[in-house]
Design a protein around this motif. Structure first.
Motif, PDB file in Angstrom:
ATOM      1  N   ILE A 175      32.907  34.775  44.572  1.00 31.96           N
ATOM      2  CA  ILE A 175      32.070  36.096  44.310  1.00 31.96           C
ATOM      3  C   ILE A 175      31.647  36.102  42.790  1.00 31.96           C
ATOM      4  O   ILE A 175      32.325  36.172  42.043  1.00 31.96           O
ATOM      5  CB  ILE A 175      32.909  37.126  44.650  1.00 31.96           C
ATOM      6  CG1 ILE A 175      33.513  37.165  46.090  1.00 31.96           C
ATOM      7  CG2 ILE A 175      32.451  38.506  44.571  1.00 31.96           C
ATOM      8  CD1 ILE A 175      34.800  37.980  46.447  1.00 31.96           C
ATOM      9  N   THR A 177      30.767  38.244  39.706  1.00 32.34           N
ATOM     10  CA  THR A 177      31.232  39.698  39.359  1.00 32.34           C
ATOM     11  C   THR A 177      30.240  40.161  38.132  1.00 32.34           C
ATOM     12  O   THR A 177      29.841  39.316  37.512  1.00 32.34           O
ATOM     13  CB  THR A 177      32.499  39.759  38.599  1.00 32.34           C
ATOM     14  OG1 THR A 177      32.607  39.078  37.683  1.00 32.34           O
ATOM     15  CG2 THR A 177      33.627  39.248  39.656  1.00 32.34           C
ATOM     16  N   PRO A 178      30.154  41.365  37.980  1.00 25.95           N
ATOM     17  CA  PRO A 178      29.392  41.851  36.557  1.00 25.95           C
ATOM     18  C   PRO A 178      30.230  41.468  35.565  1.00 25.95           C
ATOM     19  O   PRO A 178      31.546  41.180  35.537  1.00 25.95           O
ATOM     20  CB  PRO A 178      29.135  43.314  36.798  1.00 25.95           C
ATOM     21  CG  PRO A 178      30.137  43.633  38.100  1.00 25.95           C
ATOM     22  CD  PRO A 178      30.547  42.574  38.750  1.00 25.95           C
ATOM     23  N   THR A 180      32.595  42.439  33.452  1.00 22.75           N
ATOM     24  CA  THR A 180      33.498  43.651  33.460  1.00 22.75           C
ATOM     25  C   THR A 180      35.061  43.217  33.779  1.00 22.75           C
ATOM     26  O   THR A 180      35.644  43.417  34.636  1.00 22.75           O
ATOM     27  CB  THR A 180      33.088  44.478  34.541  1.00 22.75           C
ATOM     28  OG1 THR A 180      33.747  45.817  35.055  1.00 22.75           O
ATOM     29  CG2 THR A 180      32.686  43.873  35.846  1.00 22.75           C
ATOM     30  N   HIS A 182      37.865  43.891  32.380  1.00 25.30           N
ATOM     31  CA  HIS A 182      39.059  44.784  32.732  1.00 25.30           C
ATOM     32  C   HIS A 182      39.027  45.523  34.313  1.00 25.30           C
ATOM     33  O   HIS A 182      39.897  45.302  35.221  1.00 25.30           O
ATOM     34  CB  HIS A 182      38.753  46.148  31.912  1.00 25.30           C
ATOM     35  CG  HIS A 182      39.892  47.073  31.615  1.00 25.30           C
ATOM     36  ND1 HIS A 182      40.079  47.973  31.157  1.00 25.30           N
ATOM     37  CD2 HIS A 182      41.182  46.995  32.286  1.00 25.30           C
ATOM     38  CE1 HIS A 182      41.148  48.704  31.189  1.00 25.30           C
ATOM     39  NE2 HIS A 182      41.976  47.982  31.849  1.00 25.30           N
ATOM     40  N   GLY A 183      37.644  45.728  34.844  1.00 25.45           N
ATOM     41  CA  GLY A 183      37.673  46.223  36.115  1.00 25.45           C
ATOM     42  C   GLY A 183      37.820  45.058  36.994  1.00 25.45           C
ATOM     43  O   GLY A 183      38.601  45.319  37.848  1.00 25.45           O
ATOM     44  N   PHE A 184      37.134  43.851  37.142  1.00 24.51           N
ATOM     45  CA  PHE A 184      37.417  43.033  38.065  1.00 24.51           C
ATOM     46  C   PHE A 184      38.854  42.320  38.163  1.00 24.51           C
ATOM     47  O   PHE A 184      39.237  41.838  39.221  1.00 24.51           O
ATOM     48  CB  PHE A 184      36.281  41.968  38.105  1.00 24.51           C
ATOM     49  CG  PHE A 184      36.077  40.656  37.214  1.00 24.51           C
ATOM     50  CD1 PHE A 184      37.285  39.791  37.060  1.00 24.51           C
ATOM     51  CD2 PHE A 184      35.077  40.816  36.434  1.00 24.51           C
ATOM     52  CE1 PHE A 184      36.981  38.800  36.132  1.00 24.51           C
ATOM     53  CE2 PHE A 184      34.837  39.650  35.384  1.00 24.51           C
ATOM     54  CZ  PHE A 184      36.052  38.722  35.356  1.00 24.51           C
ATOM     55  N   LEU A 187      40.756  44.766  40.022  1.00 24.82           N
ATOM     56  CA  LEU A 187      40.551  44.780  41.334  1.00 24.82           C
ATOM     57  C   LEU A 187      41.222  43.447  42.077  1.00 24.82           C
ATOM     58  O   LEU A 187      41.688  43.755  43.158  1.00 24.82           O
ATOM     59  CB  LEU A 187      38.962  44.612  41.406  1.00 24.82           C
ATOM     60  CG  LEU A 187      38.464  44.386  42.998  1.00 24.82           C
ATOM     61  CD1 LEU A 187      36.869  44.856  42.969  1.00 24.82           C
ATOM     62  CD2 LEU A 187      38.312  43.064  43.664  1.00 24.82           C
TER      63      LEU A 187
END
Lengths: 445, 336
Positions: A175, A177-178, A180, A182-184, A187
């Motif tokens: 996958i 990801t952008p 990002t 911290h976010g991924f 997640l």
């Protein structure tokens, strides 16, 4: 006067590449800016533009040739283009210095090397291929394992670790990801708390600082905070430490940052076998594992077991070279430095034992202590900064466990205590060299 | 995709999102949370609970209304103000209270405390103390449903204070990019510790904060359990249909301080009194139940039953022993 066209360095760590395709043939006129060839580097396929002008007179390296060293003469221009600038040097980024070490096959078997479990036949493999194979084998075996990160899928990996994996496993398991972190990362940890087994690739560990809250607070601590009910089976991986000439923000070793924290395991492979065997173990481990790779090692070739069962235990170090007079303890690319130092020391009559830690947390105290009790002298080698570094921990451990066996105070060799400089000469001065280790060892006698 | 978030809904005192029995059950759940939290406050005052303790009193309609929209297998995750969420998920008040007192009978064997409890069985994923962290984690819960191709939904709660964290917007982006089944629930109680939402957020309508990512949203009267249920049902249905995430802004209010050590200088006593007098979720639900034919006596009986359960929890939390010192070293890593 003919003008030489040299094999260009197209990435900070490129030492050689494949001449994939010639777009000009002998007899063709070449203008500055024309694409003359395609070269496959350790990271991508790049187009090479001509700097000089003239008629292509000769192709010296046919297309399809692999392992063409940087700065090799690959073609010649007839010198009739008198207007051409006086050949300033090779094509695009040729100003890059000769990288740290040439990727040649390491011969692991020194005569007196203690035997590890015999996994049967081996074949030469790069660390890059070994990492990919380790991940792919586990993904084939367990559908809950998936890979996510920046450029892992369509781009085939910023460092080509995941090359081909999108094709095999599809976009749901590889996958993109952008940008990002911290976010991924959050997640991925959430997905792990719900039973999936993510592999999170950080393009480099420098960027994982954006995500360190989730690595420590969410992944490492949840098992404890939940009284054992819920944890995170997850691997955080990517290149760690200095690459070559990429400056302060992209050249840092995070080993001691993560090794500090209970609830994490931290591994740092050196060879292809380390990479494959430890990758499989990390993915299967029910705990969060920090997997510290090294960009320069990606292209290095080692003999690696071919067995489908091959796996290495987390928490076990390996004696790469046996010796009797001093123990040199290193991990990741510093194993190279330690082995070179051991070679030099041997010429001076000092027999050095070199330990490749493989795992940093939990530290293999048994192997370290057994060696130090034999040699009575110890030097730690790491690329990271000295203060509160892995060397500090190793030496504290040695003093606690083997104080009475020591014949000399333990010594740390570490990266210099400054942010990484860019200039080639300064960078070299900042990173441990074999002769630093040799000098450190000689002080012990 | 153009987002068309519906603008703030007025309180829907006449909404019919629950029938009589369901509303009665919701009332009972809200009452359990209220009484439990009052008791926790008492035990804190007695020195039996220590450290941080963030009470949910005033906000009960949000979590109870939302819980009525989901079922077994769905996930819930929230911040450190988590007692109400755990009780709404059906976790045992005894285990929650015993965790607050740091006893072995607590959900985390006394090793987590007020802010860190979990129950795999009840689909509750904590209990997180770093403001905003649960938003990315909750997105990951939704991701796991997407990966497994089931129709489960993750309810991811956070306060209006956390709504200023960068990772919230990273999560919105990821969730809508992959079309993850996540209901993001902003519990806007107007005060992030002592800072009012007006002083902290340039956004005047938090329900619009998902617009750049094309996320549909609703602004809801979070003091009205019927309005919460109605909006929650729409959001959950959206996610189950595979249409991606949904944002709900619940306008709510906490009556107590941010934590137990809050001097409450940032708002007036009158403001709190007015909210309690005019917008209390229990009062509203009770009035509605009386019009539906439930008697005062039935409600009194319910109240008595709740008090008994809470007292049992309080008793258990004091009789359950402290964890054995050997527990210090367990659960750091999964062994083997």
């Amino acid at each position: 006067m003919p003008i030489d066209i040299l094999m260009p360095a197209l990435s900070p760590t490129m030492t050689e590449g494949k001449l994939a395709k010639w777009l000009k043939q002998p007899g063709d006129e070449v203008k500055s800016g024309d694409v003359i060839a395609e070269i496959e580097t350790d990271k991508a396929t790049m187009e090479v533009e001509a700097v000089d002008e003239g008629k292509l007179s000769e192709i010296l390296v046919p297309e399809g040739t692999e392992g063409v060293a940087v700065n090799t003469v690959i073609a010649r221009l007839a010198g009739d283009g008198a207007a051409a600038a006086p050949a300033p040097a090779p094509a695009p980024v040729a100003a890059a210095p000769a990288p740290v070490a040439a990727p040649k096959a390491h011969v692991p078997a020194t005569p007196q090397e203690p035997v590890e479990k015999d996994w049967g036949p081996t074949k030469p493999m790069t660390v890059r291929e070994a990492l990919r194979e380790g991940m792919s084998l586990e993904m084939r075996a367990d559908k809950d394992v998936f890979l996510m990160g920046e450029e892992v899928a369509q781009y085939q990996g910023a460092y080509k670790i995941s090359q081909g994996m999108l094709d095999e496993f599809g976009p749901k398991r590889v996958i993109d990801t952008p940008i990002t972190e911290h976010g991924f990362t959050g997640l991925a940890v959430g997905a792990a708390m719900n039973g999936l087994k993510p592999i999170v690739e950080f393009m480099t560990f420098n960027f994982a600082m954006q995500a360190i809250d989730h690595i420590i607070n969410s992944a490492a601590k949840t098992l404890y905070m939940s009284g054992g009910q819920m944890g995170a089976q997850i691997v955080f991986r990517g290149p760690n430490g200095a690459a070559a000439r990429v400056g302060a923000q992209h050249s840092q070793c995070y080993a001691s940052w993560y090794a500090h924290c209970p609830g994490l395991k931290v591994v740092a492979p050196w060879s292809a076998a380390d990479a494959k065997g430890l990758m499989r173990a990390a993915i299967r481990d029910p705990n969060p594992v920090i997997f510290l790779e090294n960009e320069i090692l990606y292209g290095h070739t080692f003999e690696c077991p071919t067995s489908d069962d091959f796996i290495l235990p987390i928490g076990k170090a390996k004696i790469e070279r046996a010796g009797t007079d001093v123990t040199i303890i290193a991990f990741s690319i510093m194993v190279d430095t330690a082995l070179k130092a051991a070679e030099a020391l041997a010429e001076q009559g000092i027999s050095a034992e070199v330990i490749n830690l493989r795992t940093i947390r939990p530290l293999d105290i048994e192997t370290i202590a057994a060696s130090v009790k034999k040699t009575s002298r110890v030097v730690s080698v790491e690329e990271g900064w000295p203060f509160a570094g892995i060397g500090s921990e190793i030496i504290a451990t040695v003093v606690e466990n083997c104080f009475d066996w020591l014949d000399a105070p333990p010594v740390r060799v570490a990266g210099v205590d400054v942010p990484m400089p860019y200039a080639a000469n300064l960078e070299k001065l900042a990173l441990p060299q074999p002769n630093w280790v040799v000098e450190a060892v000689k002080k012990l006698f | 995709m153009a987002a068309s978030p519906e603008r703030s809904r007025k309180p829907r005192k006449n909404a019919e999102s629950m029938d009589r029995d369901e509303l009665l059950a919701a009332y009972g759940n809200m009452l359990l949370i209220r009484r439990f939290e009052e008791k926790a406050g008492q035990l804190y005052g007695m020195g039996l609970i220590a450290g941080f303790c963030h009470l949910y009193i005033g906000q009960e309609a949000v979590v109870v209304g939302m819980q009525h929209c989901i079922g077994e297998g769905d996930e819930v995750i929230t911040s450190y103000r988590d007692h109400g969420h755990m009780l709404a998920c059906g976790m045992d008040p005894k285990g929650v209270m015993a965790e607050l007192t740091g006893r072995i009978g607590g959900y985390s064997k006394g090793k987590g405390g007020s802010m860190h409890m979990f129950s795999k069985e009840k689909g509750f994923f904590g209990g997180h103390g770093i403001v905003g962290a649960q938003v990315s984690l909750g997105t990951g819960l939704g991701f796991s449903n997407w990966y497994r191709e089931n129709d489960r939904v993750s309810l991811t709660y956070f306060g209006e204070g956390a709504a200023n964290q960068g990772q919230v917007y990273e999560s919105f982006n990821l969730a809508n990019l992959l079309k993850l089944p996540v209901v993001f629930v902003i519990e806007n109680n107007h005060y992030a510790m002592g800072t009012s939402v007006e002083r902290a957020s340039a956004s005047r309508d938090l329900s619009l904060n998902g617009v750049p990512w094309g996320m549909p949203s609703l602004s809801v009267d979070g003091m009205d359990v019927l309005a919460v249920k109605e909006a929650g049902a729409e959001a959950v249905a959206h996610c189950r249909a595979g249409k991606g995430p949904f944002l709900l802004e619940m306008k709510t209010y906490r009556y107590r301080g941010h934590s137990m050590s809050d001097p409450a200088k940032y708002r007036t006593r009158e403001e709190v009194q007015r909210m309690r007098a005019e917008h209390d979720c229990l009062d509203a639900a009770k009035a509605k139940l009386l019009t539906l034919g439930i008697t005062e006596a039935e409600l009194k009986k319910l109240d008595d039953d709740v008090k008994v359960r809470v007292q049992e929890a309080a008793d258990f939390s004091q009789t359950s022993p402290e964890p054995n010192p050997s527990e210090l070293y367990t659960d750091v890593l999964v062994e083997g």
